[in-house]
Write a protein that holds these residues in place. Structure first.
Motif, PDB file in Angstrom:
ATOM      1  N   ARG A   1       0.808  -1.222   0.000  1.00 51.25           N
ATOM      2  CA  ARG A   1       0.000   0.000   0.000  1.00 51.25           C
ATOM      3  C   ARG A   1       0.851   1.287   0.000  1.00 51.25           C
ATOM      4  N   PRO A   2       1.940   1.358   0.798  1.00 49.84           N
ATOM      5  CA  PRO A   2       2.774   2.567   0.719  1.00 49.84           C
ATOM      6  C   PRO A   2       3.323   2.828  -0.673  1.00 49.84           C
ATOM      7  N   VAL A   3       3.613   1.750  -1.408  1.00 52.34           N
ATOM      8  CA  VAL A   3       4.106   1.913  -2.786  1.00 52.34           C
ATOM      9  C   VAL A   3       3.005   2.494  -3.662  1.00 52.34           C
ATOM     10  N   TYR A   4       1.760   1.965  -3.471  1.00 48.72           N
ATOM     11  CA  TYR A   4       0.636   2.497  -4.244  1.00 48.72           C
ATOM     12  C   TYR A   4       0.412   3.972  -3.931  1.00 48.72           C
ATOM     13  N   LYS A   5       0.456   4.292  -2.622  1.00 43.33           N
ATOM     14  CA  LYS A   5       0.247   5.690  -2.215  1.00 43.33           C
ATOM     15  C   LYS A   5       1.315   6.605  -2.819  1.00 43.33           C
ATOM     16  N   PHE A   6       2.543   6.165  -2.776  1.00 43.27           N
ATOM     17  CA  PHE A   6       3.622   6.994  -3.325  1.00 43.27           C
ATOM     18  C   PHE A   6       3.469   7.158  -4.841  1.00 43.27           C
ATOM     19  N   SER A   7       3.084   6.053  -5.526  1.00 46.86           N
ATOM     20  CA  SER A   7       2.903   6.133  -6.985  1.00 46.86           C
ATOM     21  C   SER A   7       1.797   7.118  -7.344  1.00 46.86           C
ATOM     22  N   ILE A   8       0.696   7.080  -6.577  1.00 44.95           N
ATOM     23  CA  ILE A   8      -0.403   8.021  -6.826  1.00 44.95           C
ATOM     24  C   ILE A   8       0.054   9.445  -6.551  1.00 44.95           C
ATOM     25  N   LEU A   9       0.847   9.636  -5.494  1.00 46.81           N
ATOM     26  CA  LEU A   9       1.339  10.969  -5.146  1.00 46.81           C
ATOM     27  C   LEU A   9       2.239  11.532  -6.253  1.00 46.81           C
ATOM     28  N   ILE A  10       3.117  10.689  -6.784  1.00 47.59           N
ATOM     29  CA  ILE A  10       4.001  11.129  -7.871  1.00 47.59           C
ATOM     30  C   ILE A  10       3.186  11.495  -9.106  1.00 47.59           C
ATOM     31  N   LEU A  11       2.172  10.682  -9.414  1.00 48.71           N
ATOM     32  CA  LEU A  11       1.324  10.961 -10.570  1.00 48.71           C
ATOM     33  C   LEU A  11       0.558  12.270 -10.366  1.00 48.71           C
ATOM     34  N   ALA A  12       0.060  12.500  -9.151  1.00 46.66           N
ATOM     35  CA  ALA A  12      -0.655  13.748  -8.852  1.00 46.66           C
ATOM     36  C   ALA A  12       0.274  14.945  -8.999  1.00 46.66           C
TER      37      ALA A  12
ATOM     38  N   PHE B   1      -5.268  24.325 -18.307  1.00 46.17           N
ATOM     39  CA  PHE B   1      -4.629  23.999 -17.034  1.00 46.17           C
ATOM     40  C   PHE B   1      -5.630  23.452 -16.017  1.00 46.17           C
ATOM     41  N   GLN B   2      -6.918  23.839 -16.163  1.00 49.92           N
ATOM     42  CA  GLN B   2      -7.913  23.400 -15.196  1.00 49.92           C
ATOM     43  C   GLN B   2      -8.037  21.875 -15.168  1.00 49.92           C
ATOM     44  N   ILE B   3      -7.948  21.253 -16.356  1.00 48.11           N
ATOM     45  CA  ILE B   3      -8.103  19.792 -16.441  1.00 48.11           C
ATOM     46  C   ILE B   3      -6.989  19.096 -15.673  1.00 48.11           C
ATOM     47  N   PHE B   4      -5.755  19.537 -15.905  1.00 43.27           N
ATOM     48  CA  PHE B   4      -4.611  18.896 -15.268  1.00 43.27           C
ATOM     49  C   PHE B   4      -4.619  19.119 -13.754  1.00 43.27           C
ATOM     50  N   LEU B   5      -4.983  20.336 -13.329  1.00 40.80           N
ATOM     51  CA  LEU B   5      -5.043  20.606 -11.896  1.00 40.80           C
ATOM     52  C   LEU B   5      -6.153  19.786 -11.236  1.00 40.80           C
ATOM     53  N   ALA B   6      -7.279  19.635 -11.931  1.00 37.82           N
ATOM     54  CA  ALA B   6      -8.392  18.864 -11.377  1.00 37.82           C
ATOM     55  C   ALA B   6      -7.984  17.395 -11.206  1.00 37.82           C
ATOM     56  N   ILE B   7      -7.328  16.833 -12.214  1.00 38.18           N
ATOM     57  CA  ILE B   7      -6.867  15.439 -12.109  1.00 38.18           C
ATOM     58  C   ILE B   7      -5.858  15.296 -10.979  1.00 38.18           C
ATOM     59  N   GLY B   8      -4.927  16.273 -10.878  1.00 40.12           N
ATOM     60  CA  GLY B   8      -3.924  16.234  -9.825  1.00 40.12           C
ATOM     61  C   GLY B   8      -4.555  16.266  -8.443  1.00 40.12           C
ATOM     62  N   LEU B   9      -5.557  17.148  -8.252  1.00 39.23           N
ATOM     63  CA  LEU B   9      -6.231  17.247  -6.955  1.00 39.23           C
ATOM     64  C   LEU B   9      -7.041  15.990  -6.654  1.00 39.23           C
ATOM     65  N   LEU B  10      -7.660  15.409  -7.686  1.00 35.61           N
ATOM     66  CA  LEU B  10      -8.408  14.164  -7.496  1.00 35.61           C
ATOM     67  C   LEU B  10      -7.480  13.038  -7.058  1.00 35.61           C
ATOM     68  N   LEU B  11      -6.311  12.954  -7.676  1.00 33.38           N
ATOM     69  CA  LEU B  11      -5.337  11.926  -7.296  1.00 33.38           C
ATOM     70  C   LEU B  11      -4.848  12.134  -5.863  1.00 33.38           C
ATOM     71  N   LEU B  12      -4.667  13.399  -5.467  1.00 37.73           N
ATOM     72  CA  LEU B  12      -4.278  13.673  -4.082  1.00 37.73           C
ATOM     73  C   LEU B  12      -5.359  13.210  -3.106  1.00 37.73           C
ATOM     74  N   PHE B  13      -6.612  13.404  -3.492  1.00 37.90           N
ATOM     75  CA  PHE B  13      -7.717  12.957  -2.643  1.00 37.90           C
ATOM     76  C   PHE B  13      -7.735  11.432  -2.527  1.00 37.90           C
ATOM     77  N   ILE B  14      -7.496  10.758  -3.669  1.00 34.92           N
ATOM     78  CA  ILE B  14      -7.442   9.290  -3.661  1.00 34.92           C
ATOM     79  C   ILE B  14      -6.279   8.813  -2.795  1.00 34.92           C
ATOM     80  N   GLU B  15      -5.136   9.478  -2.926  1.00 33.91           N
ATOM     81  CA  GLU B  15      -3.962   9.112  -2.135  1.00 33.91           C
ATOM     82  C   GLU B  15      -4.254   9.271  -0.651  1.00 33.91           C
ATOM     83  N   PHE B  16      -5.049  10.269  -0.312  1.00 31.53           N
ATOM     84  CA  PHE B  16      -5.410  10.494   1.089  1.00 31.53           C
ATOM     85  C   PHE B  16      -6.309   9.367   1.615  1.00 31.53           C
ATOM     86  N   LEU B  17      -7.183   8.843   0.725  1.00 35.35           N
ATOM     87  CA  LEU B  17      -8.109   7.796   1.143  1.00 35.35           C
ATOM     88  C   LEU B  17      -7.429   6.437   1.287  1.00 35.35           C
TER      89      LEU B  17
END
Length: 345
Positions: free
Chosen positions: A56-67, A310-326
């Motif tokens: 799970r830490p690897v998954y979280k880190f991968s999502i964080l890097i992608l975000a 830029f809105q699309i990329f920022l929205a995806i980035g914020l969504l990934l951060l939210f997923i990483e938090f969950l």
């Protein structure tokens, strides 16, 4: 074909952080694994920590890097576009001829004639919209301080540097300034043109009235602003000096406004003459006169209109951060035994 670019490409250099973070995480992961191995076999340790997860830490880190990657791209301002748009600018051309002779340092208009004129010009430039403006300074001779332009920021910058020391020859050659101004407009331009002469009217060098009349014949209106008072004032020797300029006999020189000269120049140039005082310089009056002039097309620019994405990329980035938090680093105690890929176990 659509064009693609970044509005702020310098932010793309932040991508250098990605490999650095990956290396740091890998080193941390190796150190952590070696530390656990000191306690015994990993399969035994895993049984002792039923809720611990090594993936799970690897998954979280991968999502964080992608975000982080999407956020960097968004901050860099990706733009797409290929639509050409044409912008037309309509206005007039105005050249201001400013007297910088020593007499403009007289203080019958506070803080002095020259400084008050500079402040008024600055305020006038702030009001211009699509018009072109040029700046000429004159004393014994006339010089182009700023060629005619729509760059109002440059106009104010050049204006701030003007002083009586800017010209090598003292005197008051109003006619020379008007003649130079008539040659300084955009060649072959059909735009309405006007010259504003700001002076105390003490002309000793040439025939300013004739120069104004020639400008009028060329379709150029010549307006004047008289700086000073009929009573006049002495001319300080320099900034902060308590002494004044004197004639050959040692008498203090009093610089007086030549109102008749200023009015004759405006009349000959088909313009308007205004008298400045401590309350107003009269530039607002002339600004209204200039606004009455016919506005013609000064220039047209064609450019590619880009759509901001830029809105699309920022929205995806914020969504990934939210997923990483969950995503928790440890297993859920209620879901730890569920195996979607092997339900029998």
């Amino acid at each position: 074909m659509d064009q693609f670019r970044f509005d702020h490409p310098e932010f793309l250099y932040l991508f250098v952080l990605i490999p650095i973070l990956v290396v740091l995480y890998w080193v941390s992961h190796v150190i952590k694994k070696k530390a656990l191995q000191k306690f015994g076999e990993m399969n035994i340790i895993a049984n002792l920590m039923p809720y611990a997860s090594f993936t799970r830490p690897v998954y979280k880190f991968s999502i964080l890097i992608l975000a982080l990657s999407f956020i960097i791209i968004g901050v860099a301002g990706p733009q797409f576009g290929s639509k050409l748009q044409k912008i037309k600018r309509k206005g007039v051309e105005v050249i201001i001829a400013l007297d910088v002779s020593n007499s403009m340092m007289a203080q019958d208009i506070q803080p002095n004639r020259l400084e008050r004129a500079k402040r008024a010009i600055s305020k006038m430039v702030d009001k211009l919209n699509n018009d072109k403006v040029g700046l000429i300074v004159f004393a014994g001779e006339a010089y182009t301080q700023l060629p005619i332009t729509t760059d109002y920021a440059s106009a104010k910058l050049f204006l701030s540097s003007i002083s009586t020391d800017i010209v090598p020859i003292q005197g008051t050659a109003i006619g020379s300034a008007i003649s130079l101004a008539t040659r300084s407009f955009t060649p072959d331009s059909e735009a309405s043109k006007a010259i504003i002469v700001i002076t105390d009217g003490e002309n000793h060098e040439d025939d300013a009235v004739q120069a104004a009349n020639m400008a009028k014949e060329m379709g150029i209106a010549v307006h004047t602003i008289a700086m000073g008072s009929p009573e006049g004032a002495p001319i300080p020797l320099g900034a902060g000096s308590s002494d004044f300029r004197r004639d050959d006999e040692g008498n203090i020189v009093i610089s007086k406004l030549d109102q008749q000269m200023v009015e004759e120049i405006a009349t000959a140039g088909g313009g308007k003459a205004v008298i400045a005082n401590n309350t107003t310089t009269g530039l607002n009056v002339l600004f209204k006169e200039i606004n009455k002039m016919d506005k013609t097309e000064l220039e047209a620019k064609v450019y590619t209109a880009y759509d901001e994405k830029f809105q699309i990329f920022l929205a995806i980035g914020l969504l990934l951060l939210f997923i990483e938090f969950l995503v928790l680093e440890r297993k859920n105690r209620h879901l730890k035994d569920i195996n979607l890929f092997n339900p029998s176990k």
